[in-house]
Motif scaffolding. Structure first.
Motif, PDB file in Angstrom:
ATOM      1  N   ALA A 122     -43.698   9.789  40.318  1.00  0.00           N
ATOM      2  CA  ALA A 122     -42.755  10.864  40.012  1.00  0.00           C
ATOM      3  C   ALA A 122     -41.321  10.400  40.221  1.00  0.00           C
ATOM      4  O   ALA A 122     -40.440  10.651  39.385  1.00  0.00           O
ATOM      5  N   GLN A 123     -41.073   9.720  41.322  1.00  0.00           N
ATOM      6  CA  GLN A 123     -39.715   9.268  41.630  1.00  0.00           C
ATOM      7  C   GLN A 123     -39.239   8.208  40.645  1.00  0.00           C
ATOM      8  O   GLN A 123     -38.098   8.240  40.169  1.00  0.00           O
ATOM      9  N   LYS A 124     -40.109   7.274  40.308  1.00  0.00           N
ATOM     10  CA  LYS A 124     -39.730   6.198  39.393  1.00  0.00           C
ATOM     11  C   LYS A 124     -39.426   6.734  37.997  1.00  0.00           C
ATOM     12  O   LYS A 124     -38.399   6.388  37.387  1.00  0.00           O
ATOM     13  N   THR A 235     -50.287  16.980  31.618  1.00  0.00           N
ATOM     14  CA  THR A 235     -48.913  16.801  32.066  1.00  0.00           C
ATOM     15  C   THR A 235     -48.638  15.305  32.110  1.00  0.00           C
ATOM     16  O   THR A 235     -49.530  14.519  32.435  1.00  0.00           O
ATOM     17  N   PHE A 236     -47.414  14.913  31.767  1.00  0.00           N
ATOM     18  CA  PHE A 236     -47.070  13.496  31.711  1.00  0.00           C
ATOM     19  C   PHE A 236     -45.933  13.176  32.672  1.00  0.00           C
ATOM     20  O   PHE A 236     -45.073  14.010  32.937  1.00  0.00           O
ATOM     21  N   PHE A 237     -45.908  11.950  33.162  1.00  0.00           N
ATOM     22  CA  PHE A 237     -44.783  11.469  33.944  1.00  0.00           C
ATOM     23  C   PHE A 237     -43.606  11.081  33.050  1.00  0.00           C
ATOM     24  O   PHE A 237     -42.456  11.285  33.414  1.00  0.00           O
ATOM     25  N   ASP A 238     -43.914  10.509  31.894  1.00  0.00           N
ATOM     26  CA  ASP A 238     -42.858   9.963  31.034  1.00  0.00           C
ATOM     27  C   ASP A 238     -42.519  10.910  29.898  1.00  0.00           C
ATOM     28  O   ASP A 238     -43.329  11.760  29.499  1.00  0.00           O
ATOM     29  N   LEU A 239     -41.317  10.762  29.361  1.00  0.00           N
ATOM     30  CA  LEU A 239     -40.852  11.621  28.278  1.00  0.00           C
ATOM     31  C   LEU A 239     -41.603  11.375  26.983  1.00  0.00           C
ATOM     32  O   LEU A 239     -41.673  12.253  26.116  1.00  0.00           O
ATOM     33  N   ASP A 240     -42.169  10.190  26.816  1.00  0.00           N
ATOM     34  CA  ASP A 240     -42.881   9.860  25.584  1.00  0.00           C
ATOM     35  C   ASP A 240     -44.306  10.416  25.570  1.00  0.00           C
ATOM     36  O   ASP A 240     -44.998  10.336  24.551  1.00  0.00           O
ATOM     37  N   GLY A 241     -44.750  10.947  26.694  1.00  0.00           N
ATOM     38  CA  GLY A 241     -46.085  11.533  26.744  1.00  0.00           C
ATOM     39  C   GLY A 241     -47.202  10.513  26.685  1.00  0.00           C
ATOM     40  O   GLY A 241     -48.225  10.739  26.021  1.00  0.00           O
ATOM     41  N   THR A 242     -47.030   9.395  27.371  1.00  0.00           N
ATOM     42  CA  THR A 242     -48.060   8.346  27.356  1.00  0.00           C
ATOM     43  C   THR A 242     -48.694   8.105  28.725  1.00  0.00           C
ATOM     44  O   THR A 242     -49.760   7.498  28.798  1.00  0.00           O
ATOM     45  N   VAL A 243     -48.043   8.550  29.803  1.00  0.00           N
ATOM     46  CA  VAL A 243     -48.550   8.296  31.156  1.00  0.00           C
ATOM     47  C   VAL A 243     -48.993   9.623  31.769  1.00  0.00           C
ATOM     48  O   VAL A 243     -48.170  10.435  32.204  1.00  0.00           O
ATOM     49  N   GLY A 244     -50.305   9.849  31.784  1.00  0.00           N
ATOM     50  CA  GLY A 244     -50.841  11.101  32.289  1.00  0.00           C
ATOM     51  C   GLY A 244     -50.721  11.233  33.792  1.00  0.00           C
ATOM     52  O   GLY A 244     -50.543  10.248  34.519  1.00  0.00           O
ATOM     53  N   HIS A 245     -50.855  12.471  34.274  1.00  0.00           N
ATOM     54  CA  HIS A 245     -50.542  12.774  35.673  1.00  0.00           C
ATOM     55  C   HIS A 245     -51.697  12.582  36.632  1.00  0.00           C
ATOM     56  O   HIS A 245     -51.503  12.662  37.848  1.00  0.00           O
ATOM     57  N   ILE A 246     -52.933  12.345  36.140  1.00  0.00           N
ATOM     58  CA  ILE A 246     -54.054  12.135  37.046  1.00  0.00           C
ATOM     59  C   ILE A 246     -54.142  10.648  37.361  1.00  0.00           C
ATOM     60  O   ILE A 246     -54.340   9.810  36.469  1.00  0.00           O
ATOM     61  N   LEU A 247     -53.973  10.315  38.634  1.00  0.00           N
ATOM     62  CA  LEU A 247     -53.973   8.929  39.092  1.00  0.00           C
ATOM     63  C   LEU A 247     -55.275   8.638  39.830  1.00  0.00           C
ATOM     64  O   LEU A 247     -55.745   9.456  40.623  1.00  0.00           O
ATOM     65  N   ASP A 248     -55.826   7.474  39.584  1.00  0.00           N
ATOM     66  CA  ASP A 248     -57.057   7.081  40.257  1.00  0.00           C
ATOM     67  C   ASP A 248     -56.692   6.564  41.653  1.00  0.00           C
ATOM     68  O   ASP A 248     -56.014   5.544  41.775  1.00  0.00           O
ATOM     69  N   PRO A 249     -57.122   7.242  42.708  1.00  0.00           N
ATOM     70  CA  PRO A 249     -56.759   6.797  44.067  1.00  0.00           C
ATOM     71  C   PRO A 249     -57.335   5.435  44.412  1.00  0.00           C
ATOM     72  O   PRO A 249     -56.857   4.773  45.338  1.00  0.00           O
ATOM     73  N   ARG A 250     -58.329   4.979  43.685  1.00  0.00           N
ATOM     74  CA  ARG A 250     -58.960   3.692  43.962  1.00  0.00           C
ATOM     75  C   ARG A 250     -58.186   2.529  43.354  1.00  0.00           C
ATOM     76  O   ARG A 250     -58.359   1.381  43.783  1.00  0.00           O
ATOM     77  N   THR A 251     -57.362   2.799  42.346  1.00  0.00           N
ATOM     78  CA  THR A 251     -56.593   1.736  41.694  1.00  0.00           C
ATOM     79  C   THR A 251     -55.094   1.975  41.742  1.00  0.00           C
ATOM     80  O   THR A 251     -54.310   1.034  41.569  1.00  0.00           O
TER      81      THR A 251
END
Length: 303
Positions: A122-124, A235-251
């Motif tokens: 989110a910060q980046k 929901t996306f982190f990036d304005l282009d809508g390519t990086v989804g908001h669900i992150l795998d805690p294992r990776t």
């Protein structure tokens, strides 16, 4: 600031309440508002609906003071800021126990200690940059369910920089708690939607509660059941809508094997947590998780 609140793909059929007729509407309250940053809806069919609704809203507000990431003095915020929390609320202990079961069942796909990695993304992205692998690896060292100590007297982190988020399960938990409160008050028929849905009894028409899944338009009817939906690209982190908001805690990486996925269960909290984890799992892994839940798969995705 980017919100981790996902776009919920469930629309309650209660939105069509004006069509139910005057006979049904006399004792029906259809409240809409916000809970934990998500659109919320309570449809209550009871002669004392207004009074009971007030109690339900007070319960939502009380639980937000436990689980909110955005209220500075919530119990969760204090824990994340100070690394420990003395005399935690019973509900916080309860939700940690529910989370622990889902963590074990999903081999760590569901892990509320993922919050530090989410904060990094989110910060980046808010600053117009992208987290690099070394940054991701450094933050991943702060993630780990086994590094959480829990007792009725205290919750504490065993590593510096740890933090929890219940954004993948708290909406469902609050739906359960509000529905339970209303049942204790003698309510037989109510729909509670706090971002995830608990459907008790029947709708004011006398039929099961009608639910429409926005992604694909599937129509469902629920009674005494709950449903939760997760979508990695909701929901996306990036304005282009390519990086989804669900992150795998294992990776520590954005992931998701399904465009959307819904889970039906008796418990909205369990449906919520499972739907979050199942987004990161293939069908065989999902089907290996035992229980009375039902899974509705969206299309596979390459995210």
């Amino acid at each position: 600031m980017i919100s981790r609140r996902r776009v919920i793909s469930i629309l309650a059929g209660a939105a069509a309440l004006p069509m139910l007729g005057s006979a049904a509407s006399a004792s029906v309250v259809n409240w809409r508002g916000i809970a934990l940053g998500a659109n919320a809806n309570i449809v209550l069919d009871h002669p004392n609906a207004e009074l009971l609704l007030d109690k339900a809203l007070l319960e939502i507000a009380r639980l937000e003071k436990v689980f909110s990431l955005y209220q500075a003095n919530s119990q969760l915020s204090v824990l994340n800021r100070e690394g420990e929390l003395k005399v935690p609320a019973v509900e916080l202990i309860d939700l940690l126990n529910i989370s622990d079961r889902i963590y074990q069942e999903t081999d760590g796909a569901f892990d509320p200690t993922v919050q530090p990695i989410w904060a990094l993304y989110a910060q980046k992205y808010a600053a117009g940059s992208v987290p690099n692998q070394s940054e991701i690896d450094a933050v991943r060292a702060k993630i780990g369910w086994s590094n959480l100590s829990v007792s009725p007297e205290m919750i504490s982190f065993n590593k510096p920089g740890m933090a929890l988020t219940f954004n993948g399960i708290a909406q469902g938990y609050i739906a359960d708690k509000v529905a339970g409160l209303l049942r204790q008050e003698g309510v037989d028929n109510v729909l509670v939607n706090t971002g995830e849905i608990s459907a008790i009894g029947f709708s004011p028409s006398g039929a099961p509660w009608p639910i429409s899944l926005a992604n694909g338009g599937r129509k469902l009817e629920l009674t005494n059941a709950a449903i939760a939906t997760s979508a990695p690209t909701g929901t996306f982190f990036d304005l282009d809508g390519t990086v989804g908001h669900i992150l795998d805690p294992r990776t520590g990486l954005p992931s998701g094997q399904w465009q959307s996925l819904s889970v039906i269960d008796k418990s909205a909290a369990r449906a919520d947590g499972l739907s979050t984890a199942f987004c990161l799992m293939n069908k065989a892994q999902i089907q290996a998780v035992s229980g009375a839940h039902e899974v509705m798969f969206g299309a596979p995705t390459s995210v």
